[in-house]
Motif scaffolding. Structure first.
Motif, PDB file in Angstrom:
ATOM      1  N   GLY A 159       0.848  -1.185   0.000  1.00  0.00           N
ATOM      2  CA  GLY A 159       0.000   0.000   0.000  1.00  0.00           C
ATOM      3  C   GLY A 159       0.879   1.228   0.000  1.00  0.00           C
ATOM      4  N   ALA A 160       0.250   2.349   0.030  1.00  0.00           N
ATOM      5  CA  ALA A 160       1.010   3.576  -0.199  1.00  0.00           C
ATOM      6  C   ALA A 160       0.883   4.553   0.950  1.00  0.00           C
ATOM      7  N   PRO A 198       4.167   4.227  -5.384  1.00  0.00           N
ATOM      8  CA  PRO A 198       3.625   3.644  -4.149  1.00  0.00           C
ATOM      9  C   PRO A 198       4.535   3.813  -2.925  1.00  0.00           C
ATOM     10  N   LEU A 204      -4.000   6.313  -5.482  1.00  0.00           N
ATOM     11  CA  LEU A 204      -3.432   5.854  -4.210  1.00  0.00           C
ATOM     12  C   LEU A 204      -3.780   6.810  -3.072  1.00  0.00           C
TER      13      LEU A 204
END
Ligand code: C5P
Length: 249
Positions: free
Chosen positions: A63-64, A93, A124
Motif C-alpha cells: 500500500g502507499a 507507491p 493511491l
C-alpha cells in the motif's frame, strides 16, 4: 508553514539498510526528509526504502501509506518517455516527496514523467511527488560537455536545461550552490531549487569543493539543502541537524 528544519534533506549514502534505518529514525522530526539514491535502491529495492522511511520491519505491509520520514528518491531516470513513465509509476507507491529525472532526456520524457506521477498518485490517495530534473552533473566541466556534444559554458547549459524543465511543467531542479542565483533569475521564485554540496562552517569539506554553508545557500535562494556526511558522520547526528536548523533561523 515551512520550518527551517524542513529544508534539510539528509543524504543516506550507504547500501546498509540497518544503518540507514537507524539514522532515519534518529533524525525523524529534526529534518525535512532523507535522500536515498542509486546505491541504496539497487541494493535494497522497495523493501529497503520502506524500512527506512515507513519504519516497516520484515513483514512489509503493502500500500502507499505516507512515510514517517519524507523521501527524496534520487534515481535520476533517463530513458524513452514510456519507460521513464513506467519507472515513475513503479516508485510512486513508496510515496516519495521528490523524484527526479535527467533534463537531458528531453521535453517529451519530462512531461511523461510528470504525468505519470500525477496519474499514479491520484488513485493511491497520496500527494503527487514533486518531479524535478538534474541539469548538468556537477562532475562535468566545459570539456566534458563538449565531449558529449553539449554546448557550454556549463552555467549557460544549466540555465537552458532549467528553463526547459520549467517549460515542461516540472517542479524544479537539483543544482549546485553557485548556480542558484542564475537559475532563480531565469526561472522565478516558485521553481524549487534543491542544492547539495553544503557544508556548515564546522564540518569537513571531504571531496566537495565549491561549497556554501546552509545559511548562505538558503539566503541565495535554495528551497532544500541536501546534506550528507556533516550529519551522517557526526558523533551526534541529531545535534548536527539541530545546529544546522538553528543556523537557518
Ligand atoms: O556527504 P555530502 O553532503 O557531500 O553528500 C551530498 C549528497 O548530494 C550526495 O548524495 C551526493 O551524491 C549528492 N550530490 C552532490 N553534488 C551534486 C549532486 C548530488 O553532492 N552535484
Amino acid at each position: 508553514m515551512m520550518q527551517p528544519k524542513d529544508r534539510i534533506l539528509v543524504a543516506l549514502d550507504t547500501p546498509d539498510v540497518a544503518k540507514a534505518q537507524h539514522l532515519s529514525r534518529q533524525l525523524q522530526g529534526h529534518v525535512g526528509g532523507v535522500k536515498l539514491g542509486l546505491e541504496f535502491f539497487n541494493a535494497n529495492g522497495h523493501d529497503g526504502v520502506r524500512a527506512v522511511t515507513h519504519g516497516d520491519d520484515d513483514a512489509t505491509p503493502r500500500g502507499a501509506a505516507t512515510p514517517n520520514q519524507p523521501l527524496f528518491l534520487d534515481l535520476k531516470f533517463h530513458d524513452i518517455p514510456n519507460t521513464v513513465a513506467g519507472a515513475i509509476r513503479s516508485v510512486t507507491p513508496l510515496a516519495p516527496k521528490i523524484v527526479n529525472v535527467h533534463a537531458g532526456g528531453g521535453p517529451a520524457m519530462m512531461k511523461a514523467a510528470l504525468q505519470a506521477a500525477e496519474f499514479a498518485a491520484e488513485p493511491l490517495g497520496i500527494t503527487r511527488p514533486m518531479v524535478i530534473a538534474v541539469t548538468v552533473l556537477t562532475s562535468m566541466d566545459d570539456d566534458d560537455l563538449s565531449a558529449v556534444g553539449q554546448q557550454g559554458p556549463t552555467e549557460e547549459q544549466v540555465v537552458r536545461l532549467a528553463k526547459l524543465t520549467q517549460d515542461c511543467g516540472l517542479d524544479g531542479v537539483v543544482c549546485s550552490a553557485r548556480e542558484i542565483a542564475a537559475i532563480r533569475k531565469a526561472c522565478g521564485p516558485d521553481f524549487k531549487l534543491i542544492v547539495p554540496g553544503i557544508r556548515p562552517e564546522w564540518a569537513d569539506k571531504g571531496d566537495q569543493k565549491r561549497t556554501m554553508t546552509p545559511r548562505e545557500a538558503v539566503d541565495a535562494g535554495a528551497d532544500y539543502i541536501v546534506i550528507g556526511r556533516p550529519i551522517t558522520q557526526a558523533n551526534d547526528p541529531v545535534a548536527a541537524a539541530k545546529a544546522i536548523a538553528e543556523s537557518l533561523t
